[in-house]
Design a protein around this motif. Structure first.
Motif, PDB file in Angstrom:
ATOM      1  N   GLN A  21       0.831  -1.215   0.000  1.00 16.06           N
ATOM      2  CA  GLN A  21       0.000   0.000   0.000  1.00 16.06           C
ATOM      3  C   GLN A  21       0.861   1.258   0.000  1.00 16.06           C
ATOM      4  O   GLN A  21       0.605   2.206  -0.748  1.00 16.06           O
ATOM      5  CB  GLN A  21      -0.955   0.004   1.209  1.00 16.06           C
ATOM      6  CG  GLN A  21      -2.076  -0.996   1.116  1.00 16.06           C
ATOM      7  CD  GLN A  21      -3.109  -0.647   0.033  1.00 16.06           C
ATOM      8  OE1 GLN A  21      -3.159   0.445  -0.510  1.00 16.06           O
ATOM      9  NE2 GLN A  21      -3.943  -1.623  -0.284  1.00 16.06           N
ATOM     10  N   LYS A  24       2.486   1.590  -3.410  1.00 19.16           N
ATOM     11  CA  LYS A  24       1.516   2.045  -4.411  1.00 19.16           C
ATOM     12  C   LYS A  24       1.352   3.565  -4.316  1.00 19.16           C
ATOM     13  O   LYS A  24       1.333   4.260  -5.331  1.00 19.16           O
ATOM     14  CB  LYS A  24       0.182   1.337  -4.216  1.00 19.16           C
ATOM     15  CG  LYS A  24      -0.874   1.702  -5.243  1.00 19.16           C
ATOM     16  CD  LYS A  24      -2.086   0.801  -5.180  1.00 19.16           C
ATOM     17  CE  LYS A  24      -2.725   0.731  -3.844  1.00 19.16           C
ATOM     18  NZ  LYS A  24      -3.960   1.444  -3.649  1.00 19.16           N
ATOM     19  N   PHE A  37      -4.622  -0.247 -13.554  1.00 24.80           N
ATOM     20  CA  PHE A  37      -5.087  -1.591 -13.242  1.00 24.80           C
ATOM     21  C   PHE A  37      -4.725  -1.901 -11.804  1.00 24.80           C
ATOM     22  O   PHE A  37      -3.586  -1.710 -11.387  1.00 24.80           O
ATOM     23  CB  PHE A  37      -4.426  -2.612 -14.175  1.00 24.80           C
ATOM     24  CG  PHE A  37      -4.868  -4.032 -13.928  1.00 24.80           C
ATOM     25  CD1 PHE A  37      -6.061  -4.503 -14.455  1.00 24.80           C
ATOM     26  CD2 PHE A  37      -4.099  -4.894 -13.154  1.00 24.80           C
ATOM     27  CE1 PHE A  37      -6.476  -5.810 -14.228  1.00 24.80           C
ATOM     28  CE2 PHE A  37      -4.505  -6.203 -12.919  1.00 24.80           C
ATOM     29  CZ  PHE A  37      -5.697  -6.660 -13.462  1.00 24.80           C
ATOM     30  N   LEU A  38      -5.715  -2.364 -11.042  1.00 22.81           N
ATOM     31  CA  LEU A  38      -5.511  -2.714  -9.633  1.00 22.81           C
ATOM     32  C   LEU A  38      -6.194  -4.024  -9.327  1.00 22.81           C
ATOM     33  O   LEU A  38      -7.318  -4.272  -9.777  1.00 22.81           O
ATOM     34  CB  LEU A  38      -6.142  -1.655  -8.720  1.00 22.81           C
ATOM     35  CG  LEU A  38      -5.343  -0.426  -8.377  1.00 22.81           C
ATOM     36  CD1 LEU A  38      -6.223   0.556  -7.616  1.00 22.81           C
ATOM     37  CD2 LEU A  38      -4.111  -0.765  -7.570  1.00 22.81           C
ATOM     38  N   ARG A  39      -5.511  -4.850  -8.559  1.00 28.06           N
ATOM     39  CA  ARG A  39      -6.120  -6.011  -7.933  1.00 28.06           C
ATOM     40  C   ARG A  39      -5.349  -6.221  -6.643  1.00 28.06           C
ATOM     41  O   ARG A  39      -4.290  -5.639  -6.449  1.00 28.06           O
ATOM     42  CB  ARG A  39      -6.100  -7.230  -8.842  1.00 28.06           C
ATOM     43  CG  ARG A  39      -4.714  -7.777  -9.093  1.00 28.06           C
ATOM     44  CD  ARG A  39      -4.594  -8.916 -10.055  1.00 28.06           C
ATOM     45  NE  ARG A  39      -5.711  -9.825 -10.066  1.00 28.06           N
ATOM     46  CZ  ARG A  39      -5.848 -10.805 -10.922  1.00 28.06           C
ATOM     47  NH1 ARG A  39      -4.936 -10.996 -11.832  1.00 28.06           N
ATOM     48  NH2 ARG A  39      -6.871 -11.611 -10.879  1.00 28.06           N
ATOM     49  N   ASP A  40      -5.865  -7.033  -5.751  1.00 23.71           N
ATOM     50  CA  ASP A  40      -5.212  -7.226  -4.464  1.00 23.71           C
ATOM     51  C   ASP A  40      -3.745  -7.613  -4.647  1.00 23.71           C
ATOM     52  O   ASP A  40      -3.441  -8.638  -5.252  1.00 23.71           O
ATOM     53  CB  ASP A  40      -5.942  -8.310  -3.663  1.00 23.71           C
ATOM     54  CG  ASP A  40      -5.317  -8.501  -2.295  1.00 23.71           C
ATOM     55  OD1 ASP A  40      -4.970  -7.484  -1.653  1.00 23.71           O
ATOM     56  OD2 ASP A  40      -5.158  -9.661  -1.874  1.00 23.71           O
ATOM     57  N   TYR A  42      -1.474  -6.137  -6.507  1.00 27.42           N
ATOM     58  CA  TYR A  42      -0.863  -5.807  -7.789  1.00 27.42           C
ATOM     59  C   TYR A  42      -1.436  -4.495  -8.312  1.00 27.42           C
ATOM     60  O   TYR A  42      -2.651  -4.292  -8.321  1.00 27.42           O
ATOM     61  CB  TYR A  42      -1.100  -6.904  -8.833  1.00 27.42           C
ATOM     62  CG  TYR A  42      -0.376  -6.648 -10.130  1.00 27.42           C
ATOM     63  CD1 TYR A  42       0.988  -6.868 -10.237  1.00 27.42           C
ATOM     64  CD2 TYR A  42      -1.048  -6.144 -11.243  1.00 27.42           C
ATOM     65  CE1 TYR A  42       1.668  -6.607 -11.419  1.00 27.42           C
ATOM     66  CE2 TYR A  42      -0.373  -5.889 -12.429  1.00 27.42           C
ATOM     67  CZ  TYR A  42       0.978  -6.120 -12.510  1.00 27.42           C
ATOM     68  OH  TYR A  42       1.648  -5.859 -13.685  1.00 27.42           O
ATOM     69  N   ALA A  43      -0.541  -3.614  -8.743  1.00 32.00           N
ATOM     70  CA  ALA A  43      -0.928  -2.352  -9.386  1.00 32.00           C
ATOM     71  C   ALA A  43      -0.096  -2.206 -10.643  1.00 32.00           C
ATOM     72  O   ALA A  43       1.054  -2.656 -10.692  1.00 32.00           O
ATOM     73  CB  ALA A  43      -0.678  -1.171  -8.453  1.00 32.00           C
ATOM     74  N   GLU A  44      -0.680  -1.578 -11.662  1.00 33.18           N
ATOM     75  CA  GLU A  44       0.059  -1.417 -12.912  1.00 33.18           C
ATOM     76  C   GLU A  44      -0.237  -0.053 -13.520  1.00 33.18           C
ATOM     77  O   GLU A  44      -1.382   0.384 -13.572  1.00 33.18           O
ATOM     78  CB  GLU A  44      -0.334  -2.523 -13.892  1.00 33.18           C
ATOM     79  CG  GLU A  44       0.538  -2.577 -15.123  1.00 33.18           C
ATOM     80  CD  GLU A  44       0.242  -3.818 -15.948  1.00 33.18           C
ATOM     81  OE1 GLU A  44       0.756  -4.887 -15.585  1.00 33.18           O
ATOM     82  OE2 GLU A  44      -0.532  -3.701 -16.913  1.00 33.18           O
ATOM     83  N   TYR A  61       3.702 -12.395  -2.821  1.00 36.66           N
ATOM     84  CA  TYR A  61       3.591 -13.196  -4.043  1.00 36.66           C
ATOM     85  C   TYR A  61       4.950 -13.494  -4.681  1.00 36.66           C
ATOM     86  O   TYR A  61       5.011 -14.080  -5.760  1.00 36.66           O
ATOM     87  CB  TYR A  61       2.692 -12.486  -5.067  1.00 36.66           C
ATOM     88  CG  TYR A  61       1.288 -12.281  -4.567  1.00 36.66           C
ATOM     89  CD1 TYR A  61       0.472 -13.361  -4.268  1.00 36.66           C
ATOM     90  CD2 TYR A  61       0.784 -11.000  -4.372  1.00 36.66           C
ATOM     91  CE1 TYR A  61      -0.820 -13.177  -3.795  1.00 36.66           C
ATOM     92  CE2 TYR A  61      -0.514 -10.802  -3.904  1.00 36.66           C
ATOM     93  CZ  TYR A  61      -1.299 -11.897  -3.616  1.00 36.66           C
ATOM     94  OH  TYR A  61      -2.575 -11.707  -3.148  1.00 36.66           O
TER      95      TYR A  61
END
Length: 143
Positions: A21, A24, A37-40, A42-44, A61
């Motif tokens: 967090q 990010k 793009f966001l998911r638990d 992972y951010a891009e 991960y």
């Protein structure tokens, strides 16, 4: 006959962060906009002249055996002002790894370690500028 496989360009670079967090937030501040793009975990972001992808992955991960901390590979992001970007990265909390270095023929590089332990390189690369200028000239209508 099959074509020999070849590298065609960087598709994505990913950095790891134990405090995902915070990382990010840090990269959002550095880049200047939120990830597309966001998911638990992972951010891009897509950024730069070629919409290169920067991924930020939660360290939980990280595959077993993957080294943590600064490593032997540096991906250099092209910037117009290495000294200015280096100063900005330090102001945002990065640690100097290698201050700006004139490599000759117009190439200037610098590296920092982000607050999450990743090597982050910045470079003024005359070839990047030439390629971009050639692409821009190719799309300008001749009149």
């Amino acid at each position: 006959m099959t074509e020999t496989p070849r590298l065609r360009g960087m598709a994505n670079v990913s950095y790891w962060a134990a405090d995902w967090q915070a990382a990010k937030g840090w990269y959002t501040e550095l880049i200047g906009f939120a990830p597309y793009f966001l998911r638990d975990g992972y951010a891009e972001w897509r950024l730069g002249d070629h919409q290169d992808e920067l991924g930020l992955i939660d360290s939980r991960y990280r595959p077993p055996g993957t080294a943590s901390g600064p490593g032997g590979v540096v991906l250099y992001w092209h910037v117009d002002d290495v000294h200015g970007m280096f100063a900005r990265l330090l102001a945002l909390g990065a640690t100097a790894h290698e201050p700006p270095q004139d490599r000759g023929h117009g190439f200037v590089t610098a590296t920092v370690v982000d607050p999450f332990g990743n090597l982050l390189g910045v470079m003024y690369n005359p070839h990047h500028v030439e390629i971009l200028a050639a692409k821009e000239a190719a799309v300008v209508p001749q009149g």
